[in-house]
Each structure stands twice: as structure tokens, then as C-alpha cells.
Enzyme design. Structure first.
Site, PDB file in Angstrom:
ATOM      1  N   ALA A  53       0.863  -1.000   0.127  1.00 30.24           N
ATOM      2  CA  ALA A  53      -0.033  -0.163  -0.023  1.00 30.24           C
ATOM      3  C   ALA A  53       0.794   1.319  -0.118  1.00 30.24           C
ATOM      4  O   ALA A  53       1.789   1.204  -0.052  1.00 30.24           O
ATOM      5  CB  ALA A  53      -0.962  -0.011   1.225  1.00 30.24           C
ATOM      6  N   ASN A  54       0.157   2.363   0.266  1.00 32.60           N
ATOM      7  CA  ASN A  54       1.229   3.733   0.184  1.00 32.60           C
ATOM      8  C   ASN A  54       0.250   4.579   1.168  1.00 32.60           C
ATOM      9  O   ASN A  54      -0.800   4.130   1.732  1.00 32.60           O
ATOM     10  CB  ASN A  54       1.249   4.398  -0.937  1.00 32.60           C
ATOM     11  CG  ASN A  54       0.075   4.620  -1.752  1.00 32.60           C
ATOM     12  OD1 ASN A  54      -0.946   5.472  -1.433  1.00 32.60           O
ATOM     13  ND2 ASN A  54      -0.423   4.058  -2.964  1.00 32.60           N
TER      14      ASN A  54
END
Ligand code: C5P
Length: 250
Positions: A53-54
Site C-alpha cells: 500500500a502507500n
């Protein structure tokens, strides 16, 4: 279940949007247009409990969807996993992965204007494991092969049959902002790129403010530092100007 029904108060954001529409009846420059927005991160599963993810919060994309809706557009927002509320006045489609985001975006076409603000993960695990990956006790780390995700902005920018009239992307960069944005304009077939500096010291990622350079084929416009809501409002103004100039405005 108490979630919907007669007598339930509307969401406060919907009340604000409705009040604004009544108080500013002439201010609906995007009426009659379909605006498609992506927002938030994507989650790319590795196994049943882990994902790539980010740090995208979705604040910028959601603010743009809300601003376009209050300017009278029909808005489809395709959002990755975020903790903020769905914006008032938009139809929000919730997805997890880049591939689901692309599918939802393509299903929402045709659109007049596409604004791709999502921080789509560039890579996903080549294979999602059905079982939780385990340490094997030897200290050896199993390799995690990655493959590239589809590029949603480039897919729209180069769409043969249903390319939106105005395709807008973001360039989150930590260096050589303008050069990278200009290259991105060409490589993705976009009309406009909103370039922002996401170096850790700027606090843009997850924060409330943004400093934008609007990069188009005719030049670069530097905007002062402003909130993501103000960026959304200014972008909607620029879109309305452009629709007016091209004669396709409602
Ligand atoms: O290539 P890069 O990720 O820097 O480009 C950013 C722009 O491209 C953003 O507008 C983002 O929403 C879009 N993008 C996309 N699909 C991807 C990667 C980026 O739509 N797989």
C-alpha cells in the site's frame, strides 16, 4: 437497521452541498458533464493478511469529486481504501486493487472529464498466496516477485473509442517536478498534469495542504500553497474556463 429511512437526518456534508447549490444557483459551470475521479491508494494483496500500500489519504481526490459535484457535474468517484467519508453529491465506487480500479473506471465511461488523483500502486505481487506466508526457520527470506499494475491514467489518455475530452493526472514527485510532469504528460497521453512535491518535509502525503504546478502543453502555472479543498476549487475553475473556451460548456 436505522441506517436509512423516513425521518433520518441527511449527512451534514449533503446538507452543506444542497445549501450551497441554493445560495449560488448560477455557480454550476460543470452542469451536464460527467466527471470521473480516482482517489486514495490501492491495496495489493500478498497473502490473506498482508498487502502492498502507500500513504495516500484520498483527501485531494475526494475534495475534487466534491468540488465537481457542487459545480453541477455528475460525478463518479472510484476510491481505493480510505478512512474519510464518501463526498456528498458523487456516486462512489469502492475498490481495493489497481485492477479493480481500472475495471470500475472503464465501467464508468463515457466521461467528459477524467481526473486521476489516486496513488495507484505501481506493482503487485506476481502471485497472491492463498495461505499466510510463513518464516521457514532457516533465516532465508522467500523472494516476493512483483509485476507491474495497469496504468489507469495512460489507459484513458490513449483510449481509442472513449477517451474523455479532458484527461488530467497528478505527478507526485520528490525532485525535478516540472521535467517529470512534462514527460508524464506525453507518456500518459494526458492533457493536464498537476505536479506536486511530496518530499517528506512538505507534509503533502496525508496532510491538508498542497503546492501545485499545473503543467499543460501550453506551459506551466505555479499555484501558491493552499489547502486540498482550495486546489479542488481552483481545478474546477480551470476546467470550467476550458469548457467555456472549447464551446462545450453547459
Ligand atoms: O506514473 P505515476 O504513478 O507517477 O503517475 C501518476 C499519475 O498516474 C496519477 O495521476 C495517477 O493517478 C496515475 N496512475 C494511474 N495508474 C497507475 C499509476 C499511476 O492512473 N497504475
Amino acid at each position: 437497521g436505522g441506517e436509512a429511512g423516513l425521518g433520518r437526518m441527511a449527512e451534514p456534508l449533503e446538507i452543506v452541498a444542497a445549501a450551497e447549490a441554493i445560495l449560488k444557483p448560477g455557480a454550476r459551470p460543470l452542469a451536464g458533464h460527467h466527471v470521473l475521479v480516482t482517489s486514495g491508494p490501492t491495496h495489493e494483496p500478498i497473502d490473506p493478511v498482508r498487502y502492498i500500500a502507500n500513504r495516500s489519504s484520498g483527501k485531494q481526490g475526494h475534495a475534487i469529486a466534491a468540488a465537481a459535484a457542487s459545480a453541477g457535474a455528475r460525478v463518479t468517484l472510484v476510491s481505493g481504501p480510505v478512512t474519510i467519508a464518501d463526498p456528498a453529491g458523487a456516486t462512489t465506487v469502492h475498490v481495493e486493487t489497481a485492477r479493480q480500479m481500472l475495471e470500475a473506471v472503464e465501467a464508468a465511461l463515457p466521461a467528459d472529464i477524467a481526473i486521476m488523483a489516486a496513488a495507484v500502486a505501481d506493482w503487485r505481487a506476481a502471485e497472491e498466496s492463498d495461505a499466510k506466508l510463513k518464516k521457514d526457520g532457516t533465516g532465508t527470506v522467500a523472494p516476493l516477485p512483483l509485476v507491474q499494475n495497469p496504468d489507469i491514467l495512460a489507459t484513458l489518455g490513449r483510449h481509442h473509442t472513449l477517451r474523455p475530452d479532458l484527461v488530467i493526472g497528478f505527478a507526485a514527485e520528490t525532485n525535478d517536478l516540472k521535467a517529470h510532469a512534462e514527460a508524464k504528460l506525453r507518456s500518459k497521453g494526458a492533457d493536464w498534469i498537476l505536479a506536486n512535491d511530496v518530499s517528506p518535509e512538505t507534509g503533502v502525503m496525508g496532510g491538508d495542504d498542497n503546492t501545485i504546478h499545473l503543467v499543460t502543453t501550453s506551459g506551466v502555472e505555479a499555484w501558491p500553497k493552499m489547502t486540498k479543498t482550495e486546489v479542488a476549487a481552483r481545478l474546477v475553475e480551470r476546467i470550467a474556463d476550458r469548457l467555456g473556451k472549447s464551446g462545450s460548456g453547459a
